[in-house]
Design a protein around this motif. Structure first.
Motif, PDB file in Angstrom:
ATOM      1  N   ALA C 189       0.818  -1.219   0.000  1.00 13.53           N
ATOM      2  CA  ALA C 189       0.000   0.000   0.000  1.00 13.53           C
ATOM      3  C   ALA C 189       0.850   1.266   0.000  1.00 13.53           C
ATOM      4  N   HIS C 190       2.155   1.114   0.324  1.00 13.85           N
ATOM      5  CA  HIS C 190       3.067   2.271   0.305  1.00 13.85           C
ATOM      6  C   HIS C 190       3.688   2.495  -1.079  1.00 13.85           C
ATOM      7  N   ASN C 191       3.340   1.633  -2.027  1.00 12.02           N
ATOM      8  CA  ASN C 191       3.897   1.731  -3.385  1.00 12.02           C
ATOM      9  C   ASN C 191       5.414   1.654  -3.466  1.00 12.02           C
ATOM     10  N   PRO C 192       6.019   0.625  -2.891  1.00 13.82           N
ATOM     11  CA  PRO C 192       7.463   0.465  -3.067  1.00 13.82           C
ATOM     12  C   PRO C 192       7.733   0.065  -4.516  1.00 13.82           C
ATOM     13  N   SER C 193       8.954   0.290  -4.998  1.00 14.26           N
ATOM     14  CA  SER C 193       9.208  -0.088  -6.387  1.00 14.26           C
ATOM     15  C   SER C 193       9.241  -1.607  -6.542  1.00 14.26           C
ATOM     16  N   TYR C 194       9.704  -2.299  -5.509  1.00  9.99           N
ATOM     17  CA  TYR C 194       9.738  -3.756  -5.609  1.00  9.99           C
ATOM     18  C   TYR C 194       9.434  -4.388  -4.247  1.00  9.99           C
ATOM     19  N   LEU C 195       8.674  -5.468  -4.309  1.00  9.48           N
ATOM     20  CA  LEU C 195       8.274  -6.161  -3.077  1.00  9.48           C
ATOM     21  C   LEU C 195       8.108  -7.628  -3.420  1.00  9.48           C
ATOM     22  N   ALA C 196       8.665  -8.495  -2.578  1.00 14.40           N
ATOM     23  CA  ALA C 196       8.547  -9.923  -2.888  1.00 14.40           C
ATOM     24  C   ALA C 196       8.557 -10.762  -1.625  1.00 14.40           C
ATOM     25  N   THR C 197       7.935 -11.923  -1.720  1.00 18.32           N
ATOM     26  CA  THR C 197       8.142 -12.944  -0.701  1.00 18.32           C
ATOM     27  C   THR C 197       9.145 -13.930  -1.279  1.00 18.32           C
ATOM     28  N   VAL C 198       9.967 -14.504  -0.404  1.00 16.94           N
ATOM     29  CA  VAL C 198      10.951 -15.482  -0.859  1.00 16.94           C
ATOM     30  C   VAL C 198      10.999 -16.654   0.112  1.00 16.94           C
ATOM     31  N   ALA C 199      11.490 -17.778  -0.399  1.00 19.87           N
ATOM     32  CA  ALA C 199      11.669 -18.972   0.428  1.00 19.87           C
ATOM     33  C   ALA C 199      12.965 -19.638  -0.013  1.00 19.87           C
ATOM     34  N   VAL C 200      13.765 -20.091   0.939  1.00 21.07           N
ATOM     35  CA  VAL C 200      15.089 -20.595   0.583  1.00 21.07           C
ATOM     36  C   VAL C 200      15.032 -21.917  -0.187  1.00 21.07           C
ATOM     37  N   SER C 201      13.900 -22.625  -0.104  1.00 19.24           N
ATOM     38  CA  SER C 201      13.808 -23.860  -0.874  1.00 19.24           C
ATOM     39  C   SER C 201      13.661 -23.561  -2.364  1.00 19.24           C
ATOM     40  N   LYS C 202      13.441 -22.314  -2.696  1.00 21.72           N
ATOM     41  CA  LYS C 202      13.408 -21.888  -4.102  1.00 21.72           C
ATOM     42  C   LYS C 202      14.532 -20.859  -4.297  1.00 21.72           C
ATOM     43  N   PRO C 203      15.778 -21.310  -4.228  1.00 27.01           N
ATOM     44  CA  PRO C 203      16.897 -20.354  -4.246  1.00 27.01           C
ATOM     45  C   PRO C 203      17.019 -19.586  -5.563  1.00 27.01           C
ATOM     46  N   VAL C 204      16.663 -20.238  -6.669  1.00 29.04           N
ATOM     47  CA  VAL C 204      16.790 -19.532  -7.950  1.00 29.04           C
ATOM     48  C   VAL C 204      15.773 -18.391  -8.014  1.00 29.04           C
ATOM     49  N   ASP C 205      14.553 -18.704  -7.571  1.00 25.98           N
ATOM     50  CA  ASP C 205      13.508 -17.680  -7.492  1.00 25.98           C
ATOM     51  C   ASP C 205      13.974 -16.510  -6.635  1.00 25.98           C
ATOM     52  N   MET C 206      14.606 -16.845  -5.523  1.00 20.60           N
ATOM     53  CA  MET C 206      15.058 -15.813  -4.590  1.00 20.60           C
ATOM     54  C   MET C 206      16.171 -14.958  -5.204  1.00 20.60           C
ATOM     55  N   LEU C 207      17.160 -15.622  -5.798  1.00 22.34           N
ATOM     56  CA  LEU C 207      18.278 -14.877  -6.404  1.00 22.34           C
ATOM     57  C   LEU C 207      17.782 -13.965  -7.527  1.00 22.34           C
ATOM     58  N   ARG C 208      16.840 -14.481  -8.318  1.00 22.39           N
ATOM     59  CA  ARG C 208      16.309 -13.673  -9.412  1.00 22.39           C
ATOM     60  C   ARG C 208      15.590 -12.436  -8.892  1.00 22.39           C
ATOM     61  N   LYS C 209      14.895 -12.607  -7.776  1.00 19.94           N
ATOM     62  CA  LYS C 209      14.155 -11.467  -7.232  1.00 19.94           C
ATOM     63  C   LYS C 209      15.116 -10.374  -6.770  1.00 19.94           C
ATOM     64  N   PHE C 210      16.205 -10.776  -6.115  1.00 24.02           N
ATOM     65  CA  PHE C 210      17.193  -9.765  -5.701  1.00 24.02           C
ATOM     66  C   PHE C 210      17.855  -9.135  -6.922  1.00 24.02           C
ATOM     67  N   GLU C 211      18.096  -9.959  -7.921  1.00 23.47           N
ATOM     68  CA  GLU C 211      18.701  -9.455  -9.155  1.00 23.47           C
ATOM     69  C   GLU C 211      17.802  -8.406  -9.807  1.00 23.47           C
ATOM     70  N   LYS C 212      16.530  -8.744  -9.876  1.00 23.93           N
ATOM     71  CA  LYS C 212      15.561  -7.843 -10.499  1.00 23.93           C
ATOM     72  C   LYS C 212      15.481  -6.533  -9.712  1.00 23.93           C
ATOM     73  N   ALA C 213      15.403  -6.668  -8.390  1.00 21.41           N
ATOM     74  CA  ALA C 213      15.279  -5.483  -7.539  1.00 21.41           C
ATOM     75  C   ALA C 213      16.491  -4.584  -7.674  1.00 21.41           C
ATOM     76  N   SER C 214      17.675  -5.201  -7.814  1.00 21.94           N
ATOM     77  CA  SER C 214      18.884  -4.378  -7.807  1.00 21.94           C
ATOM     78  C   SER C 214      19.029  -3.572  -9.099  1.00 21.94           C
ATOM     79  N   LYS C 215      18.157  -3.825 -10.063  1.00 13.60           N
ATOM     80  CA  LYS C 215      18.168  -2.992 -11.268  1.00 13.60           C
ATOM     81  C   LYS C 215      17.211  -1.808 -11.123  1.00 13.60           C
ATOM     82  N   MET C 216      16.545  -1.733  -9.971  1.00 13.83           N
ATOM     83  CA  MET C 216      15.585  -0.648  -9.750  1.00 13.83           C
ATOM     84  C   MET C 216      16.108   0.282  -8.669  1.00 13.83           C
ATOM     85  N   SER C 217      15.594   1.500  -8.675  1.00 12.14           N
ATOM     86  CA  SER C 217      15.880   2.351  -7.515  1.00 12.14           C
ATOM     87  C   SER C 217      14.603   2.433  -6.679  1.00 12.14           C
ATOM     88  N   GLY C 218      14.717   2.970  -5.491  1.00 17.09           N
ATOM     89  CA  GLY C 218      13.568   3.041  -4.596  1.00 17.09           C
ATOM     90  C   GLY C 218      13.612   1.936  -3.562  1.00 17.09           C
TER      91      GLY C 218
END
Lengths: 299, 414, 313
Positions: C189-218
């Motif tokens: 509801a605060h309109n962040p540029s990126y927001l995600a849930t992650v779980a370590v049993s899905k490490p690729v999903d998690m790494l991709r989310k951080f990768e995606k976020a790090s290309k954004m500002s905010g």
């Protein structure tokens, strides 16, 4: 009679509960008692302490950690090699240890009983707090078997054990109580307990200097230096890689919480045992079941 | 450049000529004008700094302290409830050894809620590790901000400073203030540089504020903080000498006036120092051998200087604008301690509390305090302390107000 | 709302792409089998060495237990409620020096690392302020669903039915009776540029989310499911297995919100009953067996079913 007892074990083993059982049993016996756990950031498997002071007459006029105990209770024999528990123990102090009778000889008088085996038989698990407390109550001649049994009931109820499990702990405690002698010479030689004379010397105090530069600031610049913490000592079980089965899939590397698995350039994994806490996630996750579990061998 | 400035404007000017990099803001009366002024300067480009509105004082102080660790010169300000809301952070800022200047505009602490002055707010921070400097007038507000940065950033100190001024009495009062030239200030206050800034450099990583479970570690760093605070007395002295050379205004941790031959000394802090000075002059004109001591530095506590200037007096009246329930006045026992080992010390040391919420301090109060000191000296019997300075017309007004509350009127009132 | 990650340009295609560099070093004082520690380790692998970590009280405050620190990166330990505010000070302090003092931009990233106590409860106001101000930072909440460091007391992240040391199981109580606070929606509801849930049993999903976020500002925010063997009374060896069960049973949805648009990055098609997940942890043991509460179990399952129905996959 005035006795200071220091208990050694590992996080999760019931060191605090054992101390509380001894203390409560003494209270029920009509003695003056105090118990306290070491309070710190220590985690499951890490070496931990608790402390009990007992007096049969005079009020207890000491607080804080016990640096110079009259007796030690070692909840597992591995603590002997892992954490050198004997520091500060008076020269004729008593070592009470959960170990087979043929345990290693110490430079101190000792009382040993294999509480773990009894616990595995009676409780179906290696849960030794009631048994270890019983050894102390009996060996030091602190309480009757009735006070001990009641203390076990009270403390086990306090931590939320089911009634049938509480009664089995009482059974374990009674068995341990009956299996060791009271060390009369110790009890008599010990009244009143001496204080380490070094402790009273004002020469032990220093005036600390005013530091300069960054030194007065609580800072660490050797970041990542925690590998100097030998958390491998926490290990109860040890993972071993069977390289004939390993396909270098690196699953173990990805899931190790503590970065204790390193990879060679060809992706062959190696476990770094100085710090491996033995969580065994690698063994559970290995798709080829190439990592086996080895019980850590008590020293 | 001389100008008519409020205390709040003086604080803002102090920040401006110190060329601060970062201003952390949150509004609260009577401090708000400081951040309004700085905000407009930053927007107009008159001050090149980053100005951020926070959502609470707690967050504001957190950001201020953290920014200081990166090497930025930081200014922030607060008052009363706000200062106390962020109190936890003040201990951390000092513990991080993050130099910055915080201006506090003193105001009473509810309940009852009030906007006027009382020093309970700033004195509640006295054990946080902040160095405390208290201002008598608008010029001192500006000067102490400059001196504040000079002391805070000294490599032997590395501690935050709180500069205190009285709400309303100074914050909204305009006085003539001499604003130093930028060049002169640059000479006095060189650029701040942190010895190990928190910048995320791979080549110079650093961890600040680690946890410990060892008493010997905690004791060590707390004691180092104490020693650094004590060190700041020397640093203040040297800085004040340099300040005098450049700006021709003198500042001392303890300022004694007309005390050489004084039998009676009034001890005071902050803006009411001016009222006490006027009172002392009037009493002198009537032939009373009175003097005054103004405490400018509250932390570190200048006990040796105090003991020296108070030792010759027969009686000392300590006037304070704070009330610690169950204790009395807060600074009084510290003064008693400062005198304890003096061979020569006053026979009488009396604690007076007044000016709470801005009640007046004038000749009636001065005469009353002097009378009580004399009575004590003569009879050897002192009153129950502290004595609350409360005027009869205020009591009449209070009774009138009480009668309007709807509560049953007790015999004392009717 | 379907998963469409196959088309994404990413350095992380399989687990084998997990970066080899370690920023979290061995020898931390954290419990054996800590799920949150895996999350931090992976996050730092994705974010890299210029990351400044802001840590607050909670288990991971122990990542700097004097005189040791367990991460190579710079770190600041700040009071409980102040993590995002301290991050603001670091970001702003560096930025103004680059702008005003011609300091070389160190290219720092700031990562706030807190547990659920700070994220869901005491630090929510500071986080709200930081996201609202558009602060360019990362926030990783290791959510172990209670105040773990103080002995596992209730937090507003505690799920229905969990026993904690302050929501005890008694004759009249089945552990926590409240629902877990929906932090994802509150943050969203605060309109962040990126927001995600992650779980370590899905490490690729998690790494991709951080990768995606790090290309954004905010503001870039992550809520990491964090199995806590000590508090949950589960087997340390089963940490990743339990994490996987939470994902597969649908208890922990994996999703992201990019500028307000929500996508589920993994859809558990089969969704075995939640019992499979709950039974692995003794914090839920009272829900099973003779005195177990059929009602609470059904409620938990119903909530999960309702969630997946509501997102209309």
């Amino acid at each position: 009679m005035k006795i200071r007892i220091r208990l050694h074990g590992r996080g999760g083993q019931g060191v605090k509960t054992a101390g509380r059982i001894i203390s409560t049993a003494c209270f029920l016996e009509g003695h003056c008692a105090e118990d306290s756990p070491m309070y710190g950031p220590e985690r499951r498997g890490a070496p931990v302490l608790s402390f009990v002071r007992v007096s049969d007459g005079e009020p207890l006029e000491e607080r804080g950690y016990i640096e110079h105990p009259d007796a030690l209770v070692l909840l597992d024999s591995s603590s002997v090699s892992r954490s050198s528990p004997f520091y500060g123990l008076r020269t004729d102090g008593l070592v009470i240890i959960n170990a087979p009778l043929l345990a290693p000889k110490f430079a101190f008088p000792s009382v040993a009983f294999d509480v773990s085996s009894a616990a595995l038989r009676v409780l179906k698990k290696d849960s030794v707090s009631a048994g270890a407390a019983a050894l102390a109550c009996k060996a030091l001649g602190l309480t009757s078997i009735e006070s001990l049994s009641e203390a076990v009931r009270m403390e086990m109820n306090e931590i939320g054990l089911r009634p049938e499990l509480i009664e089995r702990n009482v059974e374990l405690a009674r068995e341990c109580f009956s299996s060791v002698p009271t060390v009369k010479s110790f009890v008599h030689a010990h009244d009143p307990s001496p204080t380490d004379s070094n402790d009273e010397s004002s020469e032990k105090l220093v005036e600390i200097p005013q530091m300069v530069g960054l030194q007065p600031i609580a800072a660490i610049i050797a970041t990542g230096n925690s590998r100097l913490n030998e958390t491998g000592l926490w290990r109860l079980t040890t993972p071993r890689i069977d390289y004939s089965k390993c396909t270098k899939c690196i699953v173990c590397f990805v899931y190790c919480p503590d970065s204790c698995i390193t990879l060679e350039p060809d992706l062959t994994p190696h476990i770094q045992y100085e710090n491996c806490k033995g969580c065994m996630i690698c063994a559970t996750e290995c798709p080829l079941h190439a990592i086996s579990e080895e019980r850590a061998v008590p020293a | 450049m001389k100008k008519m400035l409020t205390g709040n404007s003086s604080a803002a000017w102090g920040a401006r000529i110190s060329d601060v990099d970062y201003v952390c803001a949150y509004p609260i009366t009577p401090q708000t004008e400081i951040v309004e002024t700085l905000s407009s300067w930053v927007n107009k480009g008159a001050l090149k700094a980053r100005f951020v509105n926070f959502e609470s004082e707690h967050s504001m102080f957190a950001a201020a302290g953290a920014a200081s660790l990166t090497g930025a010169r930081v200014f922030t300000c607060s008052s009363s409830q706000g200062l106390i809301y962020g109190l936890e952070m003040l201990y951390s800022i000092a513990g991080w050894r993050a130099p910055l200047v915080l201006v506090n505009v003193s105001r009473g602490l509810g309940m009852p809620m009030i906007l006027q002055v009382e020093h309970g707010d700033v004195l509640a921070t006295r054990d946080s590790g902040f160095i405390q400097l208290h201002a008598e007038n608008c010029q001192e507000v500006l000067d102490l901000v400059l001196l504040g940065y000079k002391i805070a950033e000294d490599s032997n100190v590395m501690l935050p400073v709180v500069v205190n001024m009285d709400g309303f009495v100074l914050s909204f009062a305009r006085q003539t203030v001499d604003i130093p030239q930028r060049e002169a200030v640059e000479k006095f206050l060189p650029r701040y540089s942190h010895p190990r800034p928190l910048l995320g450099l791979e080549s110079a990583p650093v961890t600040y504020g680690p946890t410990t479970s060892d008493g010997f570690v905690y004791s060590f760093y707390k004691y180092q903080l104490h020693k650094a605070s004590l060190e700041s007395r020397k640093v203040f002295q040297t800085a004040a000498q340099e300040f005098f050379k450049i700006f021709s205004r003198r500042h001392h941790a303890v300022e004694a006036e007309m005390t050489e031959d004084a039998d009676y000394i009034f001890l005071v802090t902050n803006s009411y120092s001016s009222n006490v000075r006027a009172g002392v002059r009037s009493l002198r004109a009537k032939g009373e051998k009175v003097g005054m001591v103004k405490l400018k530095m509250l932390r570190p506590f200048p006990r040796e200087e105090l003991a020296e200037v108070l030792s010759q007096a027969k009686a000392v009246a300590v006037f304070e604008q704070n009330l610690a329930p169950g204790r009395g006045a807060i600074i009084y026992p510290e003064i008693a301690e400062a005198l304890y080992h003096s061979q020569e010390r006053p026979d009488v040391l009396l604690s007076f509390i007044g000016g709470l919420g801005g009640t007046p301090l004038g000749m009636p109060e001065m005469e009353y305090m002097l009378k009580k000191c004399k009575e004590f000296l003569k009879t050897g019997h002192g009153p129950e302390q502290p004595l609350l300075l409360y005027r009869s017309e205020d009591w009449e007004s209070m009774k009138h107000s009480l009668s309007k509350t709807g509560l049953p009127v007790s015999r004392e009132v009717s | 709302m379907a998963s469409n990650q196959t088309t994404i340009d990413t350095a992380y295609k399989t687990m084998k792409d997990t970066p080899r560099e370690e920023y979290l070093q061995p020898g931390s004082p954290l419990c054996a089998g800590c799920g949150g520690e895996i999350a931090v380790r992976l996050a730092l692998k994705a974010l890299g060495p210029k990351t400044i970590v802001v840590s607050v009280p909670g288990c991971f405050g122990l990542l700097a237990l004097y005189p040791y620190s367990s991460i190579e990166n710079s770190m600041l330990f700040a009071p409980f409620a102040s993590g995002p505010a301290a991050a603001q000070g670091i970001v702003d302090g560096i930025r103004i020096q680059v702008e005003k003092r011609a300091m070389v931009d160190p290219g720092s990233k700031v990562l706030v690392l807190t547990g659920d106590g700070a994220a869901y409860d005491i630090g929510l106001q500071a986080t709200s302020g930081a996201i609202h101000r558009g602060l360019d930072f990362y926030y990783l909440c290791y959510d172990n669903e209670a105040y773990g460091n103080t002995g596992f007391q209730f937090s507003s992240a505690t799920p229905t039915g969990s026993s904690t040391s302050t929501t005890a199981v008694t004759d009249s109580s089945q552990g926590n009776s409240l629902r877990k606070k929906n932090l994802f929606e509150i943050w969203k509801a605060h309109n962040p540029s990126y927001l995600a849930t992650v779980a370590v049993s899905k490490p690729v999903d998690m790494l991709r989310k951080f990768e995606k976020a790090s290309k954004m500002s905010g503001s870039k925010l992550f809520i990491a499911f964090s199995v806590c063997p000590t508090g949950w009374r589960s087997e340390p060896r089963e940490t990743v297995k339990i994490d996987r069960l939470a994902v597969e049973t649908g208890v922990w949805p994996l999703k992201e919100s990019v500028n307000g648009r929500v996508t589920h990055t993994y859809i558990p098609r089969k969704r075995p009953p939640v019992e499979n997940y709950l039974k692995t942890q003794r914090r839920f043991e009272h829900l099973f067996g003779a005195c177990g509460s059929e009602h609470t179990l059904q409620e938990i399952q119903r909530d999960v079913d309702e969630y997946w129905r509501s997102i209309s996959i």
